[in-house]
Every structure is written in structure tokens, then in C-alpha cells.
Write a protein that holds these residues in place. Structure first.
Motif, short mmCIF file in Angstrom:
data_model
loop_
_atom_site.label_atom_id
_atom_site.label_comp_id
_atom_site.label_asym_id
_atom_site.label_seq_id
_atom_site.Cartn_x
_atom_site.Cartn_y
_atom_site.Cartn_z
N SER A 1 41.98 42.82 40.03
CA SER A 1 41.06 43.85 39.55
C SER A 1 40.32 43.44 38.28
O SER A 1 39.35 44.09 37.88
CB SER A 1 41.80 45.16 39.30
N GLU A 2 40.75 42.33 37.64
CA GLU A 2 40.07 41.83 36.44
C GLU A 2 39.14 40.70 36.85
O GLU A 2 39.54 39.54 36.94
CB GLU A 2 41.10 41.34 35.41
N MET A 3 37.88 41.02 37.09
CA MET A 3 36.92 40.06 37.61
C MET A 3 35.76 39.86 36.65
O MET A 3 35.33 40.81 35.97
CB MET A 3 36.36 40.56 38.95
N MET B 1 34.35 36.53 40.12
CA MET B 1 35.34 35.46 39.96
C MET B 1 36.57 36.01 39.23
O MET B 1 36.44 36.62 38.17
CB MET B 1 34.75 34.30 39.16
N VAL B 2 37.73 35.82 39.84
CA VAL B 2 39.00 36.19 39.21
C VAL B 2 39.53 34.95 38.50
O VAL B 2 39.82 33.94 39.13
CB VAL B 2 40.03 36.69 40.24
N SER C 1 32.28 42.04 33.00
CA SER C 1 33.57 41.89 33.68
C SER C 1 34.16 43.27 33.91
O SER C 1 33.65 44.27 33.40
CB SER C 1 34.53 41.02 32.86
N THR C 2 35.23 43.33 34.69
CA THR C 2 35.88 44.61 34.99
C THR C 2 37.28 44.63 34.36
O THR C 2 37.89 43.59 34.12
CB THR C 2 36.01 44.82 36.50
N THR C 3 37.77 45.82 34.17
CA THR C 3 39.12 46.04 33.65
C THR C 3 40.05 46.40 34.80
O THR C 3 39.59 46.74 35.90
CB THR C 3 39.13 47.18 32.61
N PRO C 4 41.37 46.35 34.59
CA PRO C 4 42.30 46.76 35.66
C PRO C 4 42.07 48.19 36.12
O PRO C 4 42.42 48.54 37.26
CB PRO C 4 43.68 46.60 35.00
N GLU C 5 41.50 49.03 35.28
CA GLU C 5 41.23 50.43 35.66
C GLU C 5 39.93 50.58 36.44
O GLU C 5 39.60 51.67 36.88
CB GLU C 5 41.18 51.31 34.42
N GLY C 6 39.16 49.48 36.59
CA GLY C 6 37.91 49.56 37.34
C GLY C 6 36.69 49.82 36.49
O GLY C 6 35.62 50.14 37.04
N ASN D 1 38.99 43.53 46.18
CA ASN D 1 39.99 43.31 45.12
C ASN D 1 40.47 44.62 44.50
O ASN D 1 41.65 44.76 44.18
CB ASN D 1 39.41 42.39 44.05
N PHE D 2 39.57 45.58 44.32
CA PHE D 2 39.99 46.89 43.82
C PHE D 2 40.91 47.58 44.82
O PHE D 2 41.88 48.24 44.45
CB PHE D 2 38.76 47.76 43.53
N SER D 3 40.62 47.43 46.11
CA SER D 3 41.42 48.07 47.15
C SER D 3 42.84 47.51 47.17
O SER D 3 43.82 48.25 47.33
CB SER D 3 40.78 47.90 48.52
N ILE D 4 42.96 46.19 46.99
CA ILE D 4 44.29 45.56 46.95
C ILE D 4 45.11 46.10 45.78
O ILE D 4 46.32 46.35 45.89
CB ILE D 4 44.14 44.03 46.85
#
Length: 735
Positions: A703-705, A695-696, A712-717, A397-400
């Protein structure tokens, strides 16, 4: 005594003629005519040739095939006296002997050969047969020797004909316990073998029970032939008993559909249906056959082949030349620094896994796959990032979200993959390769669309890359590609898939030796890495997609429709296609109860299927969504009340059963269950409130999982604590 012997001989000669077909258990022999075969001496007769045109007539002889052969030079029929003379001469030749006793002359068996083309069929090879005969003759000639179904009133003429073909071992029918299971079994047979699956059902409720299986095959692009019985043509439209318009019901679900009104068209229609189901974008095809059509006799039956459909009838899937688009795609690859391959099930359907692997290995491009694309590329390879999407890996998901060039091959940009569509691959130039032109740009705008057979297109890619003008592709270790590869490898290392309860950090041992579902599935792959795995739908499906490492055509799961109850019948189809392979059905306690009656089919045919039930006493995915989005209001998702004793159920069908609920026993129990050739049912009582992560959430980017209930993660990783974020937001609102 002599008369009795003669009647026996005559009976054998009046039996059904099967055109010298080959049984499914034997290899096709090479039949050749003997050079020294004795030929009957035919008395020479003058044959006059007549033009097909009604305006011309001639007494001259021509060698052209454009003229009819007749016994007389006159146009029209012979006189009555002349016809009687000819008939009397024939009767004397065939029915008289030296003693002048009327006895029927024994005809010598003529050697028949396989027909390669419809043009090779002579009048001598035309037989008086029925529509049901034409159906099975075409199936055998198309290489189909296994069918699934359930009989009923309207389809009985076909099942009556099936009796003779099974007796000759030309075909094998597998009786299921429900019509829906017939479609799923044919679906599983097709997914695992790459051939066309075939299923039968009667009219009315039998036909409507097929709808779910047809929709499953349609959304996953699986080639399948669905043959349904129908009331007689004289009763159509009268609301007769068990009459239903299955043609209209399934019109939006099938690739093509037919209603056969005359038996003489049945062979051609079935050959067309098999061709249509396999070529282009695969899909299911429905053939509705009224009862009287199966019984109707065909005066001049001519067998039909796939070659006949392709050459004589003119069916084609023509695609325009895509060389310009391929060159543009190569140019885009040359200027990119973060390329990514997004692989769907179309690669497996087109049998392009070898070409794909060659492209990946040569140029070191990272790969992510969809749920149906599992097995298209070696999942143990370091370039494979795993599955992407709602429950995909963090690295995928981060790669996409960070790639600058996305090459989608055989995928359709499904909502479970893309998440928030506007943010999906928002930094990337998209190249979409697919056999279906309607999919190009349907959900996501693309820069370059390439339409055609994926295998041929990838072959053209590889050929063009060998040319001198594309030498820049020979440096896969250049700094941009190397930096991108290191970044994806870092994400894989920092966010691994771990079988731990409720958190994303490793623990030394599970509390109180409670069994985790992730551990069960991971252990299955370690014990049987080359097994064919089928799944149902829910949490166990996502865990299986995350933790299993499957090979090509060894992953069978309902992706597009998400059909509960798919796994067990699909395992039956895979076991028929590969009777010597290990077949493992990973299912949940809720999904298993959708089609548990198919234990009877497994028991009857003693199929080599191992059933692993991940029992958490809930509709797992429903409970997880209720917990996450509906403030833990668990409305009718608990399955503990009224659940059967699975071990007693298995024993009732004569299947061995096992049970485990401890993490420390799982390896030994699984090894015992997966060994041997007999079917086994293993119930794994797992941790009830375990959720499937990552889970998205809906309306969020990939990128927000959610990594766990807390993280959880942020759009910046970046990894954040959700509870702290909520507290801080509430404090800001109070201020």
C-alpha cells in the motif's frame, strides 16, 4: 535391363521403415484391416507348450499365454542335423522358382497399423533400429513435430537421423543462431501452445549455453524437453574434448534428468520425460545422450507411448481427497465481507480459465493477477483490478492490503508480489490452492492449503456451491460484497494508469511532441487487441504488463528469472506454434542486443513477427533504481555509446525497418508496421528519463507506493508529496 529393375526394387525395400507414421502436415488416418484380405496358408504343425517354470514340463496343449511355444517336445536346442534340414527347407521355399534359378522371392507388403499399447506389439513388428531412430519415433508418437536446435559434433548421429525424418515430413527442425535462443524458442512454443517444447544442443559449450533458458523455464514452470549430446560412454570422466557434466550442472534447475547409457532404453526414457514435464507442476526435463548411444543398434525395438508410461510403467500423480478443505474454504467465504482472488500462472498451466471465470462471474469476487497470470481472466472486465506487486496497479495493491479473505490460486507468493512479507495481506485469512505441495506455506503462512490439479479443484468448488446447503452463495449482491466491490471500483477510478511524463495527473499534450513509451504500448493493444505479445525484461516489460490487455496464452514474458534477451526467441517459438497469428515482440534497446542474431532465424523462415524496440538509450530499470536508491550515480547503465543503427541492422538481415520519435506519428507508424505478413522492425525513440510507476520500494508494504517522482501513498491510502515530507522530517530533526 531386368537385373537393374530388380536392384531398384530391392533398394526401395531396404529403405528405413517408419511404422506407418503420419506427417505433421496431414491428419492421422484411420487404418483398418480389410476383412477380405488374402491370408497365406500355413502348414499345420504340432506346437508344444512349455511352462516358464524350470521345474515343470508337459506334452499337453494349453490355451494359456503363460507357456512358451516350441517346435519340439524336447527341452533345449535341436540337433545339428535337424536344424540343417529345417534351414534347407526354408531356403528352397524362399529362393527357388519353377525354372530352378536362384532368385530372391519378392515379398508382398504387409499392412501395418498404429500400436495403441505395448502389449499389442508382435515379433513381426520388431525392427533393427538405432538409438537416434528411437528418439524421433517417440517424439512423433507423442505428437511433437517441431524442434529447435543447433548441431555439433557429439549430437551429429541424431542430426543425421533427423535428415531422413525431415525428408519424410514427419518433423520440422528450426535452426537458431545460438543455443540459448533454442531454449527460449522452445519455451515460447510451450507457453503459447500448451504443448511440450523440444530443443537440441551438442556437448560442452553447446550444453552450457542452454542453462539460462532451462532456468527460465524452471522458475516459470514451463514444460520443456532439453536433449543434449555427450561424448561417447567410453570417454566419460576422461576430460575428453567438449566433455561437460551437464547432468550435474542443471541438477537444481530441472524437474528431472536422465543420462542414457543404452539405446534400448531411449524410447521409454523420452516417453517418461514428456509425461513428467507435463504432469503435476510442469517443468523442464534434461536428457543427456552419449554419441555412441545414438549410433547403437536396437535388436528388439518396441515403441513407447504416453499411455504406456501411464498404464504399464505406473507413473502417477496422486493427490489425497481435498473435499474437507474445500468445504472449510467455502465456510470461510461465507463469513467474509471483502474476498479477493489472487491468480498466478498455475491457472493457465492447468487450463482452468473457464472454471475460474465461472466462479468470478457468479459470485462477483474482485480479481488481481501476477505477471505470469495475465490472460487467465478477462482484463477488460470491471472485476479485474490488474497486476499486483512492485509495479502493480494502485487498486490491486490497496485491495491486497485491505481484504479479509485472500484466495491464492496457482501462485507462489513471490517477493516481487508480496513486498514486505509481514505486511502482505496482513488483515486476511489466506486460502492457497496449488498443484505443488511444497509451495503451500513456503513463503507465507496460510490458513487452508488445498493441493491438487487446479482445474479439478475449481470444478469441485462449483459443484458444491450448487448444493442446497450452500444457498448463501446465491446472494452476491449482499451489502458486504457490494460495499467491497464499490470500494475497489473507486480505487480504479481515482488511480488510473495514465501515459504522462513524470507525473500522475493528466496533461493535454506531451511537451514538444516527445514520444512516451506508455503511449507506444497502449497504441499496440488498441490496434492489435488479439495479438500474441512477447517481452524482454526491464521498464518496457512492466509498462507492457500494465497497459496491454491480453487473452489466454497470449502473454509470454520471463517472470521468475527476468531473462534479458528472452523476447525475440520466444516470439520465434510462438510464430512456429501459430504461423497465422500476429506476433508482437516488445523489447528494449538493451535487451534486444542480447539475442539480436536471431534476426537471421526470422529472416530464414520469414516468420510473421513485428519487433517494437522501446529505445531510451539506457538500461531503463537499472537507471531508475540508480536514480531512486543510489543518488543518481549512473554507473555503466547508459547504452548510447556503441549502440547499433537498428534500421541498418534490420536491412542487413533482409527485414523491413521503420523509425519514429514523435507522439503525433505513433498511430500511423504502428499501423503501418503491424500490417502485412512479413517481419518488421520498428524503432521508437522515446523519452529517456521516464520512470515506471506505480512502484513499491523494497522493504515497504504494497500500500506504500511511489506514484511519481513527487507523489506517494501511505498505508492508509492517502496521497502525499514526498518532498514536503522530507522537508518536514528534516525540520523536526533540527529541532
Amino acid at each position: 535391363m531386368k537385373r537393374k529393375k530388380m536392384t531398384k526394387i530391392n533398394k526401395t525395400k531396404r529403405s528405413k521403415q517408419f511404422f506407418n507414421l503420419v506427417t505433421y502436415s496431414e491428419k492421422k488416418p484411420n487404418i483398418e484391416r480389410e476383412e477380405n484380405e488374402k491370408k497365406e496358408k500355413i502348414k499345420h504343425e504340432d506346437i508344444y507348450y512349455f511352462s516358464k517354470s524350470s521345474y515343470r514340463n508337459t506334452y499337453k496343449k494349453y490355451s494359456s499365454d503363460k507357456f512358451f511355444k516350441r517346435r519340439t517336445s524336447k527341452r533345449g536346442e535341436l540337433d545339428r542335423e535337424e536344424r540343417l534340414k529345417i534351414a534347407l527347407q526354408k531356403a528352397q521355399k524362399e529362393f527357388t522358382n519353377k525354372d530352378h534359378k536362384v532368385t530372391k522371392k519378392e515379398h508382398t507388403k504387409k499392412k501395418t497399423t498404429f500400436f495403441k499399447n505395448i502389449n499389442e506389439i508382435n515379433q513381426e513388428t520388431l525392427y533393427l533400429q538405432t538409438g537416434a531412430f528411437a528418439l524421433f519415433d517417440t517424439l512423433i508418437r507423442s505428437g511433437i513435430h517441431s524442434v529447435f536446435g543447433y548441431p555439433g559434433g557429439a549430437i551429429l548421429p541424431i542430426y543425421d537421423e533427423l535428415f531422413f525424418w525431415e525428408e519424410k515430413k514427419f518433423i520440422k527442425h528450426y535452426l537458431v543462431r545460438h543455443e540459448q535462443a533454442a531454449t527460449h524458442a522452445a519455451d515460447g512454443f510451450s507457453r503459447s501452445s500448451g504443448q511440450v517444447g523440444v530443443c537440441f544442443a551438442t556437448s560442452g559449450p553447446g550444453a552450457t549455453n542452454l542453462v539460462t533458458g532451462i532456468a527460465t523455464a524452471s522458475l516459470d514452470s514451463i514444460p520443456m524437453i532439453v536433449i543434449t549430446g555427450q561424448v561417447g560412454t567410453q570417454f566419460l570422466g576422461t576430460d575428453a574434448f567438449q566433455e561437460i557434466d551437464i547432468y550435474g550442472i542443471t541438477l537444481s534447475l530441472v524437474k528431472h534428468s536422465y543420462v542414457v547409457l543404452e539405446s534400448r532404453f531411449l524410447s521409454q526414457i523420452l516417453a517418461e520425460a514428456i509425461y513428467v514435464a507435463q504432469n503435476g507442476r510442469p517443468g523442464p526435463v534434461l536428457i543427456d545422450i552419449p554419441k555412441n548411444v545414438g549410433l547403437e543398434k536396437i535388436k528388439r525395438f518396441t515403441p513407447c507411448y504416453g499411455t504406456t508410461v501411464h498404464k504399464v510403467l505406473g507413473w502417477r500423480y496422486k493427490v489425497k481427497n481435498q473435499l474437507d478443505n474445500i468445504r472449510m474454504a467455502l465456510h470461510r467465504l461465507s463469513v467474509s465481507s471483502k474476498p479477493l482472488l489472487y491468480i498466478g500462472g498455475g491457472v493457465i498451466s492447468s487450463k482452468a480459465t473457464r472454471e475460474l471465470s465461472e466462479l468470478i462471474y457468479r459470485y462477483k469476487i474482485p480479481v488481481t493477477t501476477t505477471l505470469t497470470g495475465k490472460g487467465a481472466f478477462d482484463e477488460d472486465n470491471r472485476l479485474c483490478l490488474g497486476m499486483l506487486g512492485m509495479h502493480g496497479t494502485v487498486a490491486a495493491n490497496f485491495s491486497i492490503s485491505n481484504c479479509d479473505l485472500l484466495i491464492a490460486i496457482g501462485a507462489r507468493f513471490d517477493d516481487r508480489v508480496t513486498g514486505k512479507l509481514q505486511d502482505f495481506a496482513c488483515k486476511a485469512f489466506i486460502i492457497h490452492i496449488d498443484v505443488d505441495e511444497a509451495e503451500i506455506g513456503k513463503n507465507k503462512n496460510v490458513g487452508i492449503g488445498i493441493v491438487g490439479d487446479i482445474k479439478k479443484i475449481l470444478q469441485k468448488f462449483l459443484v458444491l456451491m450448487e448444493r442446497p446447503e450452500h444457498k448463501w452463495l446465491e446472494k452476491p449482491l449482499r451489502e458486504e460484497f457490494q460495499n467491497w466491490y464499490e470500494q475497489t471500483a473507486e480505487w480504479k477510478h481515482d488511480f488510473p494508469l495514465l501515459a504522462v511524463p513524470g507525473d500522475y495527473s493528466p496533461l493535454p499534450q506531451t511537451i514538444d511532441d516527445v514520444l512516451l513509451p506508455q503511449t507506444v504500448i497502449k497504441t499496440i493493444t488498441e490496434i492489435k487487441p488479439y495479438a500474441i505479445i512477447t517481452t524482454d525484461v526491464g521498464q518496457h516489460q512492466m509498462w507492457a504488463a500494465q497497459y496491454t490487455k491480453c487473452k489466454r496464452r497470449k502473454w509470454l514474458s520471463s517472470a521468475g528469472l527476468g531473462t534479458m534477451g528472452f523476447g525475440l526467441p520466444a516470439a520465434i517459438g510462438a510464430a512456429i506454434a501459430y504461423p497465422k497469428e500476429d506476433i508482437i515482440c516488445i523489447t528494449g534497446d538493451s535487451s534486444f542486443q542480447m539475442n539480436l542474431q536471431e534476426l537471421g532465424t526470422i529472416s530464414k523462415y520469414n516468420l510473421r513477427i513485428k519487433i517494437i524496440i522501446i529505445n531510451n538509450h539506457w538500461q531503463g530499470m537499472v537507471r531508475q533504481w540508480q536514480e531512486t536508491f543510489y543518488e543518481s550515480r549512473y554507473s555503466h547503465s547508459n547504452m548510447s555509446e556503441g549502440a547499433p543503427k537498428f534500421d541498418i541492422l534490420a536491412k542487413a538481415y533482409g527485414i523491413r525497418s521503420l523509425y519514429t520519435e514523435r507522439q503525433s506519428e505513433i498511430w500511423r507508424t504502428l499501423r503501418d508496421a503491424l500490417e502485412g505478413l512479413d517481419p518488421v522492425l520498428l524503432e521508437c525513440n522515446v523519452l529517456e528519463d521516464e520512470n515506471c510507476y506505480p512502484m513499491v520500494e523494497p522493504s515497504k508494504s504494497n500500500s506504500e507506493m511511489s506514484l511519481s517522482r513527487e507523489l506517494s501513498t501511505t498505508p492508509e491510502g492517502l496521497v502525499i508529496n514526498k518532498e514536503k515530507e522530507r522537508v518536514e522530517l528534516s525540520l523536526e530533526e533540527d529541532k
